[in-house]
Motif scaffolding. Structure first.
Motif, PDB file in Angstrom:
ATOM      1  N   THR A   1       2.896   3.969  -8.400  1.00 61.94           N
ATOM      2  CA  THR A   1       3.066   5.030  -7.425  1.00 61.94           C
ATOM      3  C   THR A   1       1.672   5.552  -7.090  1.00 61.94           C
ATOM      4  OG1 THR A   1       3.228   6.838  -9.034  1.00 61.94           O
ATOM      5  CG2 THR A   1       5.269   5.641  -8.514  1.00 61.94           C
ATOM      6  N   VAL A   2       1.612   6.568  -6.234  1.00 68.37           N
ATOM      7  CA  VAL A   2       0.297   7.107  -5.882  1.00 68.37           C
ATOM      8  C   VAL A   2      -0.339   7.858  -7.040  1.00 68.37           C
ATOM      9  CG1 VAL A   2       0.825   7.235  -3.436  1.00 68.37           C
ATOM     10  CG2 VAL A   2       1.336   9.204  -4.913  1.00 68.37           C
ATOM     11  N   SER A   3       0.438   8.135  -8.090  1.00 62.96           N
ATOM     12  CA  SER A   3      -0.103   8.903  -9.221  1.00 62.96           C
ATOM     13  C   SER A   3      -0.201   8.115 -10.516  1.00 62.96           C
ATOM     14  CB  SER A   3       0.750  10.157  -9.467  1.00 62.96           C
ATOM     15  OG  SER A   3       2.097   9.802  -9.741  1.00 62.96           O
TER      16      SER A   3
ATOM     17  N   THR B   1       2.234   5.501   5.740  1.00 64.44           N
ATOM     18  CA  THR B   1       1.867   5.832   4.361  1.00 64.44           C
ATOM     19  C   THR B   1       2.359   4.787   3.370  1.00 64.44           C
ATOM     20  OG1 THR B   1       3.889   7.139   4.079  1.00 64.44           O
ATOM     21  CG2 THR B   1       1.923   8.299   4.873  1.00 64.44           C
TER      22      THR B   1
ATOM     23  N   THR C   1      -6.659   1.571  -7.285  1.00 67.43           N
ATOM     24  CA  THR C   1      -6.222   2.948  -7.082  1.00 67.43           C
ATOM     25  C   THR C   1      -7.331   3.775  -6.445  1.00 67.43           C
ATOM     26  OG1 THR C   1      -6.915   3.586  -9.312  1.00 67.43           O
ATOM     27  CG2 THR C   1      -4.624   2.871  -9.032  1.00 67.43           C
TER      28      THR C   1
ATOM     29  N   GLY D   1      -4.816   9.564  -4.530  1.00 63.62           N
ATOM     30  CA  GLY D   1      -3.491   9.597  -3.935  1.00 63.62           C
ATOM     31  C   GLY D   1      -3.070   8.308  -3.278  1.00 63.62           C
ATOM     32  N   SER D   2      -3.615   7.169  -3.723  1.00 60.97           N
ATOM     33  CA  SER D   2      -3.264   5.892  -3.103  1.00 60.97           C
ATOM     34  C   SER D   2      -3.287   4.769  -4.127  1.00 60.97           C
ATOM     35  CB  SER D   2      -4.236   5.556  -1.963  1.00 60.97           C
ATOM     36  OG  SER D   2      -5.523   5.239  -2.465  1.00 60.97           O
TER      37      SER D   2
ATOM     38  N   TYR E   1       0.847  -1.201   0.000  1.00 62.79           N
ATOM     39  CA  TYR E   1       0.000   0.000   0.000  1.00 62.79           C
ATOM     40  C   TYR E   1       0.873   1.238   0.000  1.00 62.79           C
ATOM     41  CZ  TYR E   1      -2.809   3.813   2.014  1.00 62.79           C
ATOM     42  OH  TYR E   1      -3.414   5.011   2.256  1.00 62.79           O
ATOM     43  N   LEU E   2       0.479   2.239  -0.793  1.00 63.23           N
ATOM     44  CA  LEU E   2       1.042   3.586  -0.745  1.00 63.23           C
ATOM     45  C   LEU E   2      -0.121   4.561  -0.710  1.00 63.23           C
ATOM     46  CD1 LEU E   2       3.705   3.383  -3.632  1.00 63.23           C
ATOM     47  CD2 LEU E   2       4.130   3.046  -1.185  1.00 63.23           C
ATOM     48  N   GLY E   3      -0.034   5.573   0.135  1.00 65.86           N
ATOM     49  CA  GLY E   3      -1.121   6.551   0.177  1.00 65.86           C
ATOM     50  C   GLY E   3      -1.137   7.317   1.474  1.00 65.86           C
TER      51      GLY E   3
END
Length: 284
Positions: free
Chosen positions: A252-254, A93, A217, A220-221, A7-9
């Protein structure tokens, strides 16, 4: 086999990522729905997360020096009575977590469950490699005796991690090293299952090679997992999307992109979500 997720966010509790989602990683330890090999993942588990950056008033280290923390056990995830409190209290995060179904003949202690760590990198392997003890020789590579004796655990995943980190430390981009490892091993071990998951807290790299892989997605995550959970998506989130077999994913988050795991000369254009270039699975 195993089940894993990354997880990223925005900062989230480990409980909200691992324990609470219906059909999520916690439940996948005893009731995976898409797992192709094995029935339960009761040979241990691991959580890896990146602590919050130090405040500007704390001069003991820079943000880049913040290394991930890990909590690993050799018991089934449901048997750890301390886990609910730990996961409720810890927020991050960036998270990588896994539940383990051990390859036959490998270590059963607390050094064996993912995630493995090196600097800022966290790594997990969902799969199995037969005759892994001969893998280095069959790849035509060499490892010093101290490297082999220094493996974190006696198992295929620990050896794969050592091969991967050797290339990354030598300066190869993480995505190229990951693709190289999957392509080379599949070339000499037909049927090897090589679903890798790697993160540095800012990017997630993953391979789908022998088992399922999905991503989701949100604002931002991004989440990447062996199989989807049943947590409802709100209007700002996309649903779970399946990664094609024999692919490498970079998220990535984007942005999220997937690229076939084939030799560079054979590779078609990448499928891109967010607009980024392709990668190279180099052979050597």
């Amino acid at each position: 086999m195993c089940r894993h997720l990354a997880y990223l966010g925005p900062a989230s509790s480990l409980a909200d990522l691992v324990i609470r989602p219906p059909g999520g990683l916690y439940e996948q330890s005893w009731a995976p729905r898409m797992q192709r090999y094995g029935t339960v993942n009761a040979d241990g588990f691991g959580l890896g997360w990146y602590p919050a950056p130090r405040s500007r008033d704390d001069h003991t280290g820079a943000e880049d020096e913040q290394l991930p923390a890990r909590y690993r056990r050799a018991v089934p995830v449901w048997a750890d009575v301390n886990l609910p409190d730990l996961t409720r209290a810890v927020h991050s995060t960036a998270v990588l977590a896994a539940v383990r179904d051990a390859t036959e003949g490998t270590a059963q202690d607390e050094t064996a469950p993912a995630p493995y760590a090196d600097g800022r990198l966290l790594f997990s392997h969902n799969g199995a490699v037969r005759d892994w003890e001969r893998l280095v020789q069959d790849l035509g590579l060499t490892m010093e005796p101290d490297e082999l004796l220094g493996l974190e655990a006696r198992c295929d995943s620990a050896l794969l991690w050592a091969l991967l980190t050797n290339r990354i430390r030598a300066g190869e981009p993480a995505e190229d090293a990951l693709a190289w490892l999957a392509v080379r091993i599949r070339g000499i071990r037909t049927g090897a299952r090589l679903n890798f998951l790697l993160t540095d807290g800012r990017t997630i790299w993953a391979t789908r090679c022998g088992d399922t892989l999905w991503y989701r997605t949100g604002p931002g995550s991004v989440r990447v997992a062996s199989e989807p959970d049943d947590a409802p998506a709100d209007e700002s989130e996309a649903g779970w999307q399946e990664v094609p077999e024999d692919s490498l994913l970079v998220a990535t988050v984007s942005s999220v992109r997937t690229v076939p795991l084939v030799h560079t000369a054979q590779r078609p254009p990448a499928h891109v979500s967010g607009g980024v270039t392709g990668i190279h699975a180099r052979r050597s």
